[in-house]
Design an enzyme around this catalytic site. Structure first.
Site, PDB file in Angstrom:
ATOM      1  N   THR A  34      32.155   5.894   3.011  1.00 17.31           N
ATOM      2  CA  THR A  34      33.147   4.954   4.228  1.00 17.31           C
ATOM      3  C   THR A  34      33.605   3.869   3.342  1.00 17.31           C
ATOM      4  OG1 THR A  34      31.917   5.388   6.060  1.00 17.31           O
ATOM      5  CG2 THR A  34      33.360   3.531   6.120  1.00 17.31           C
ATOM      6  N   SER A  79      28.540  10.981   2.000  1.00 15.15           N
ATOM      7  CA  SER A  79      27.077  11.012   1.544  1.00 15.15           C
ATOM      8  C   SER A  79      26.150  11.986   2.257  1.00 15.15           C
ATOM      9  CB  SER A  79      26.377   9.576   1.285  1.00 15.15           C
ATOM     10  OG  SER A  79      26.128   9.317   2.630  1.00 15.15           O
ATOM     11  N   THR A 112      26.926   5.376   3.380  1.00 13.50           N
ATOM     12  CA  THR A 112      25.674   4.585   3.849  1.00 13.50           C
ATOM     13  C   THR A 112      24.762   5.694   4.340  1.00 13.50           C
ATOM     14  OG1 THR A 112      26.768   4.174   5.947  1.00 13.50           O
ATOM     15  CG2 THR A 112      26.926   2.488   4.215  1.00 13.50           C
ATOM     16  N   ASP A 113      25.350   7.071   4.823  1.00 16.80           N
ATOM     17  CA  ASP A 113      24.243   7.893   5.442  1.00 16.80           C
ATOM     18  C   ASP A 113      23.227   8.342   4.668  1.00 16.80           C
ATOM     19  OD1 ASP A 113      25.844   7.705   7.466  1.00 16.80           O
ATOM     20  OD2 ASP A 113      27.049   9.740   7.245  1.00 16.80           O
TER      21      ASP A 113
HETATM   22  N1  ASP Z   1      29.507   9.196   6.493  1.00 17.14           N
HETATM   23  C1  ASP Z   1      29.728   8.186   5.775  1.00 17.14           C
HETATM   24  C2  ASP Z   1      28.901   8.318   4.526  1.00 17.14           C
HETATM   25  O1  ASP Z   1      27.438   8.550   4.415  1.00 17.14           O
HETATM   26  C3  ASP Z   1      29.172   6.894   6.246  1.00 17.14           C
HETATM   27  C4  ASP Z   1      29.340   5.652   5.341  1.00 17.14           C
HETATM   28  O2  ASP Z   1      29.476   5.686   4.195  1.00 17.14           O
HETATM   29  O3  ASP Z   1      28.882   4.679   5.969  1.00 17.14           O
HETATM   30  O4  ASP Z   1      29.606   8.963   3.409  1.00 17.14           O
END
Ligand code: ASP
Length: 361
Positions: A34, A79, A112-113
């Protein structure tokens, strides 16, 4: 030279000396997420992994005053698509950067995932001397109040800080510095979406320097990423009414099994019978809590008085490894690394005791 003249000269030269302090060199390795996401400012919809690393860095005002940066784009993915192939490339490029004498530390931008999985994996296999700081954001780069630039600035600050030496891998989000072992994503949207519920952060990022709460432990890594495919470890999520067939479906073809159990890692009687049978046949099984918080202790030996009254629980105790403070996803990382070479249940338990708690950090 008269005293007054010397003082005058020293005052003249001092600002130049201060200015001459070289900035730390920080390598930024980008993988997407993200923080590199693009959407519209007035909607929550966006695509992760769009912005290139040089544009990411350029979006941080004043970053050139805190570090000299070099960058590398490793991937540009959401991710949830992080996998062994990207891990291996990222690991190789991180090691290469750490090996450059002029590089003070490395920042890895990440979705963040699954950031906590990559952070934990790298904390187990990278040398601790130079900091490696994983960072992401909860809002895409196009959001009205994007948190990516501030988080990236903080991560660069930590990676370049002398006080971060010896701390190895850390995760920085929302002004806080976390230990990969205890940090987890606790909210899917809020900018304070990361916490270490049982332990708290290990420091704060405050200008101009990060502030750490404890001295660096500087432990050498005990595991390595060997040059062959990682063992296949699956995760079984427990729920009311789970059957032995459910267990066998998830464990089919696996080299190891993580139970994300109810409460302190519990499962139904039917599931337990199937798990015990798998463990007795030699499948390494690790018990963790599905809520991801809490210390699952290794079983104590059955008390002598109950030695003649063994039941399924006793069998569980004899064969199933306690995941200690690791959540299911991190227990999977540790078991995959551990199973790259043959290990007994006792040896696996010793590894989880050592690396699955934060006590010695
Ligand atoms: N879906 C995103 C990821 O993990 C979420 C994020 O980065 O906050 O790539």
């Amino acid at each position: 030279m008269a005293k007054r003249t010397r003082l005058f000269l020293a005052l003249l030269v001092w600002p130049a000396l201060v200015q001459a302090q070289p900035l730390p060199h920080v390598r930024v390795l980008a993988t997407g997420g993200t923080i590199a996401g693009v959407g519209s400012a007035n909607s929550s919809a966006y695509r992760a992994g769009q912005v290139k690393v040089d544009d990411l860095v350029a979006s941080v005002p004043g970053v050139g005053q805190i570090a000299t940066l070099s960058t590398e784009q490793i991937a540009n993915i959401g991710s949830t698509d992080m996998d062994e192939g990207v891990w291996r490339k990222l690991h190789e490029r991180t090691l290469a950067a750490l090996g450059e004498p002029g590089v003070a530390g490395v920042v890895i931008t990440h979705g963040t995932d699954t950031i906590e999985e990559t952070a934990f994996l790298f904390s187990l296999i990278l040398p601790p001397q130079k900091p490696v700081v994983l960072v992401g954001s909860m809002r895409p780069s196009t959001a009205v109040s994007a948190d990516g630039p501030a988080n990236l600035m903080d991560a660069i600050r930590v990676a370049g800080a002398g006080t971060a030496a010896g701390r190895g891998v850390m995760l920085v989000m929302n002004d806080q510095i976390f230990d990969p072992r205890s940090v987890t994503k606790v909210d899917v949207r809020q900018v304070n979406g990361f916490a270490a519920p049982a332990r708290g952060p290990i420091g704060h990022v405050q200008q101009p320097q990060p502030r750490f709460f404890h001295p660096a432990a500087g432990r050498a890594p005990q595991l390595a990423l060997l040059p062959r495919k990682l063992p296949r470890v699956t995760i079984l999520y427990a729920y009311a009414g789970m059957t032995g067939d459910d267990v066998n479906a998830v464990a089919s073809g696996a080299d190891g099994l993580i139970i994300a159990g109810a409460g302190a890692g519990g499962v139904s009687s039917s599931a337990r019978k199937a798990i015990t049978a798998l463990a007795r046949r030699g499948l390494p099984v690790v018990r963790t809590p599905r809520q991801g918080i809490g210390d699952i202790w290794p079983a104590e030996a059955p008390a002598p008085a109950s030695a003649n009254a063994r039941n399924d629980d006793d069998d569980d105790r004899a064969t199933i490894i306690a995941g200690r403070e690791l959540n299911p996803a991190k227990a999977r990382i540790l078991l995959m690394l551990a199973l790259q070479q043959p290990r007994t249940s006792a040896e696996l338990q010793a590894l989880f005791n050592d690396l699955g708690t934060s006590e010695t950090r």
